[in-house]
Design a protein around this motif. Sequence first.
Motif, PDB file in Angstrom:
ATOM      1  N   ILE A  54     -20.988 -47.489  34.550  1.00 41.14           N
ATOM      2  CA  ILE A  54     -21.255 -48.990  34.836  1.00 41.14           C
ATOM      3  C   ILE A  54     -22.661 -49.216  35.718  1.00 41.14           C
ATOM      4  N   MET A  55     -23.503 -48.172  35.764  1.00 46.27           N
ATOM      5  CA  MET A  55     -24.799 -48.223  36.076  1.00 46.27           C
ATOM      6  C   MET A  55     -25.881 -47.716  35.113  1.00 46.27           C
ATOM      7  N   ASN A  56     -26.953 -48.150  34.977  1.00 42.02           N
ATOM      8  CA  ASN A  56     -27.921 -47.649  33.947  1.00 42.02           C
ATOM      9  C   ASN A  56     -29.469 -47.834  34.516  1.00 42.02           C
ATOM     10  N   TYR A  57     -30.177 -46.737  33.951  1.00 45.32           N
ATOM     11  CA  TYR A  57     -31.554 -46.684  34.371  1.00 45.32           C
ATOM     12  C   TYR A  57     -32.765 -47.740  33.651  1.00 45.32           C
ATOM     13  N   ASP A  58     -33.520 -48.502  34.115  1.00 49.85           N
ATOM     14  CA  ASP A  58     -34.344 -49.055  33.254  1.00 49.85           C
ATOM     15  C   ASP A  58     -35.677 -49.280  34.267  1.00 49.85           C
ATOM     16  N   THR A  84     -24.858 -52.355  35.671  1.00 51.47           N
ATOM     17  CA  THR A  84     -24.820 -53.187  34.345  1.00 51.47           C
ATOM     18  C   THR A  84     -23.406 -54.012  34.163  1.00 51.47           C
ATOM     19  N   ARG A  85     -22.303 -53.473  34.684  1.00 51.10           N
ATOM     20  CA  ARG A  85     -20.999 -54.154  34.519  1.00 51.10           C
ATOM     21  C   ARG A  85     -20.588 -54.690  36.054  1.00 51.10           C
ATOM     22  N   LYS A  86     -21.164 -55.856  36.298  1.00 49.35           N
ATOM     23  CA  LYS A  86     -20.951 -56.553  37.616  1.00 49.35           C
ATOM     24  C   LYS A  86     -19.725 -56.663  38.053  1.00 49.35           C
ATOM     25  N   GLU A  87     -18.572 -56.835  37.151  1.00 52.49           N
ATOM     26  CA  GLU A  87     -17.226 -56.955  37.631  1.00 52.49           C
ATOM     27  C   GLU A  87     -16.660 -55.676  38.067  1.00 52.49           C
ATOM     28  N   TYR A  88     -17.027 -54.833  37.544  1.00 51.93           N
ATOM     29  CA  TYR A  88     -16.423 -53.527  37.996  1.00 51.93           C
ATOM     30  C   TYR A  88     -17.116 -53.034  39.359  1.00 51.93           C
ATOM     31  N   GLY A  89     -18.589 -53.435  39.529  1.00 52.14           N
ATOM     32  CA  GLY A  89     -19.283 -52.950  40.707  1.00 52.14           C
ATOM     33  C   GLY A  89     -18.383 -53.859  41.778  1.00 52.14           C
ATOM     34  N   ALA A  90     -17.901 -55.231  41.741  1.00 48.36           N
ATOM     35  CA  ALA A  90     -17.262 -55.637  42.727  1.00 48.36           C
ATOM     36  C   ALA A  90     -15.979 -55.388  43.066  1.00 48.36           C
ATOM     37  N   ALA A  91     -15.246 -54.800  41.950  1.00 51.64           N
ATOM     38  CA  ALA A  91     -14.026 -54.389  42.065  1.00 51.64           C
ATOM     39  C   ALA A  91     -13.717 -52.985  42.955  1.00 51.64           C
ATOM     40  N   ILE A  92     -14.839 -52.033  42.528  1.00 47.34           N
ATOM     41  CA  ILE A  92     -15.093 -50.949  43.316  1.00 47.34           C
ATOM     42  C   ILE A  92     -15.116 -51.215  44.945  1.00 47.34           C
ATOM     43  N   LYS A  93     -16.000 -52.068  45.278  1.00 49.78           N
ATOM     44  CA  LYS A  93     -16.180 -52.502  46.621  1.00 49.78           C
ATOM     45  C   LYS A  93     -14.931 -53.044  47.130  1.00 49.78           C
ATOM     46  N   ASN A  94     -14.358 -53.977  46.538  1.00 50.26           N
ATOM     47  CA  ASN A  94     -13.088 -54.551  46.798  1.00 50.26           C
ATOM     48  C   ASN A  94     -11.894 -53.585  47.299  1.00 50.26           C
ATOM     49  N   LEU A  95     -11.724 -52.495  46.450  1.00 51.32           N
ATOM     50  CA  LEU A  95     -10.903 -51.514  46.561  1.00 51.32           C
ATOM     51  C   LEU A  95     -11.374 -50.593  47.915  1.00 51.32           C
TER      52      LEU A  95
END
Length: 842
Positions: A54-58, A84-95
């Motif tokens: 859900i993250m990537n280098y650039d 790269t997957r904002k919704e997953y980042g938000a869900a991880i922080k929520n949990l």
Amino acid sequence: MTVVAFAEKNKAAAQIAKILGDGEVDKISVEGLPAYEFKWKGEEWLVMGLSGHIMNYDFPEQYNKWSEVNPGTLLGIDPEKFVTRKEYGAAIKNLAKRADKIILACDYDREGENIGFEAKTLAEEVTNAPVARARFSALSPKEVRKAFESPVDPDHNLAMAAETRQILDLKMGAAFTRFVTLSVREKARTKDILSIGPCQTPTCGFVYEREKAIRAFKAKDFWKITAIFGAKGGDFEGTHRAGNIHDKEKAAEIFKRLKGAKEGFVVKKTVKEAKTSPPNPLNTTEFLKRASKFLGISPEVALEVAEQLYLAGFTSYPRTETNKYADDFDFKTLLSDFARQKEYKPFAESILSAPIVPKNGDKDAHDHPPIHPIRVAGRGEISAAINIPHAAEVYDLIARHFLANLMPAAVFEKTHLHLQVREEPFDSSGTVLKDAGWLEAYPFENKKDKFLPFVEEKEKVDVKKLSNTKSKTSPPKKLTEAELLTLMDKHGIGTKATAPTHIETNKKRGYFETKGKTVSILDTGFTLMDGLSLTVPILIRPDIRAKIEALIQEVEDGKKEFEAALDEGTILIKEMYAQLEANKKELTANIAGTIKDEAALEDKKNYIGTCKACGHVLRIVQTDTGRFVGCTGYPDCRNSFPLPKTGALTVLRSKECKKGGAAVLKVGNKYNWAVGIGPCFKCELEKECYPPETVGPCPQCDGSMFLISFKESRFLGCTKRCGYTHSVPKTGKLTLLDKSCETCGWKLFRLKEDENPELEFCVNRRCPEGRKYWKQAGSRTVPRGQAKASAASSVPAPKVRAGRTPEAKSAPEARSTSRKAESPGSGKVSKFPAAGRRKESK
């Protein structure tokens, strides 16, 4: 206490929740994504599946404009990691905010550990809750419970190994791809991106090297002398011990000595028993090779199917380098389950009836066991649970491989006969399967018997037939996907998890394709690899990549720090980049020229042929000021030829200029033009190139009559220009036939006029059959001024070069010629049109 666990995918999260929650699980939504809530051991549990990385280098934004940044600059820039997957980042922080403890439960390998660390990094932004790691190799109740009851610390080195790979691959891929693409675009019109990858390119290099060997192969003749022998038990074949004889005279000499022989005898008979051991347990590479070889499934598809079987709890984790079972592996429990399944029952019972001894390999990566079934199921159950193609076939391969691995060796009896015919030695061999052993459970291996009749030493045999057969040596075969995987594994290109991806990337880039089980390089791939091979061969060879893979492995093993590995890897990449820059001119000239050639070859309308000056492609070039034939090798090659200023151009592929013109063009419907020579009607060889289609012999000289057509008239004229002309019907569709008149030998015509039926006839007025036609046709069909003409009507005609068309003259002259041509019998026809007119005319 609340425990939050992150799995790699939603399907794995659902499986874990089902096992730990004993089926009492609530599915909830977190930031629009599914998660699972249940109680286990008195604690509240929340399990969520990620979506792989859900993250990537650039590179930072300012470095992403290709035209404004020197590609080499990227090698000195530190890329940044983005979500790269904002919704997953938000869900991880929520949990994570709810968690008293976090457990990473992603797949236990390099990439899985890295994915877990992505979740860990985001969670640590909002919580200080401790983080642990659950490791398991199968989503079975036993393994999952054991993993969550005894979690371990996350493996930082394993995660950083994946991080090292990501950064080095990005640097090399971005810098090299931009450099090659931009350099080629300076010389060739192309919008394509010429992708260079640290694993992708050497993978394509293996296919290129094989294709190059195939193209360079030159077949050689050889002769093989064989005999058909006859014995009481039947006929059998023997081959002269010289094998493939490349000297024709030597083969003829041997065959001459054998000619007429009626019998031979058995000098020696050897019978040996040979055993074929079962295969080693399946690691990822071996599984992918066998899925490709036996099932015809691409590596990427095979790995995806195996992944789904793992997530559904049917097989163990499919990414492993291990090919040996642990000493405490519980074979008996699993085999007892197989003994209750009809399809596999006989093999399982056979294994259980004796001590269980697996045929192990020599690699233990200490990560996962070999790929094996963890739950017994029939094809129907597999297909119902996993609704994707090939699921049942892949499970069956894994199950049968597991069973075969535990079965005894297959036993063969091999017989070799040494025979003599007139002192010349012959050999014949046969193999008979005596005990199928593991092959009983493994139908994928095809072991056919080759029987020999029972004969004894010193026994005479009949010589029924002798042959001296000429053959040609065969070129190397194209690589199969299984062979390509073997080469990648041998040279350290990619990992067990990424190898299929590198193959698939080359397919998507249009560099090679698979046809059946073989891999064929495409023009773009060959062009790119050929250019790199001639200028920077290190790019397509596996050496540098193997060194980088070794650096990554050292990070995983804790032998090298992450930063140190990055520095060393970057130095290796910079060395290759320096070679790329130093050979820019040669590289781009080679690739750009080939790209131009390919584009010209695809443009069938304008393609002319091969430039004799440089070997590139000649094609028609249109400009604002005109048109000409130019070479794709421009500006290095300035070979060009003029073209007519007006008239549509059509390349006559079937015509060849006898003066060496590059091609012959049709200019409108008027005349032909030889590229590099000029108009064909000015050439003294025109008659040879375009002989007229004749009707019959000229009654006045030794020439032949042929049809001449103008816009408003038509008649027959003589090829020798003796002046003799002959009328034909003025109107209607006139077709010259292959049939001939039985009376005079002139070819017949077919006439189709208005609504009248088609009529076939002889036009020769000197022939009785022709006169019949003209009498029936009446004066309406005879040209003006010829109603009373005799059959031998003739007029003198000026000697003008045949083949010059009215269209080639000025407009007034053309009109004048047309009017005169209306009265061929009047003696006023001034000029003939080009020979070789079409059969049909209106």
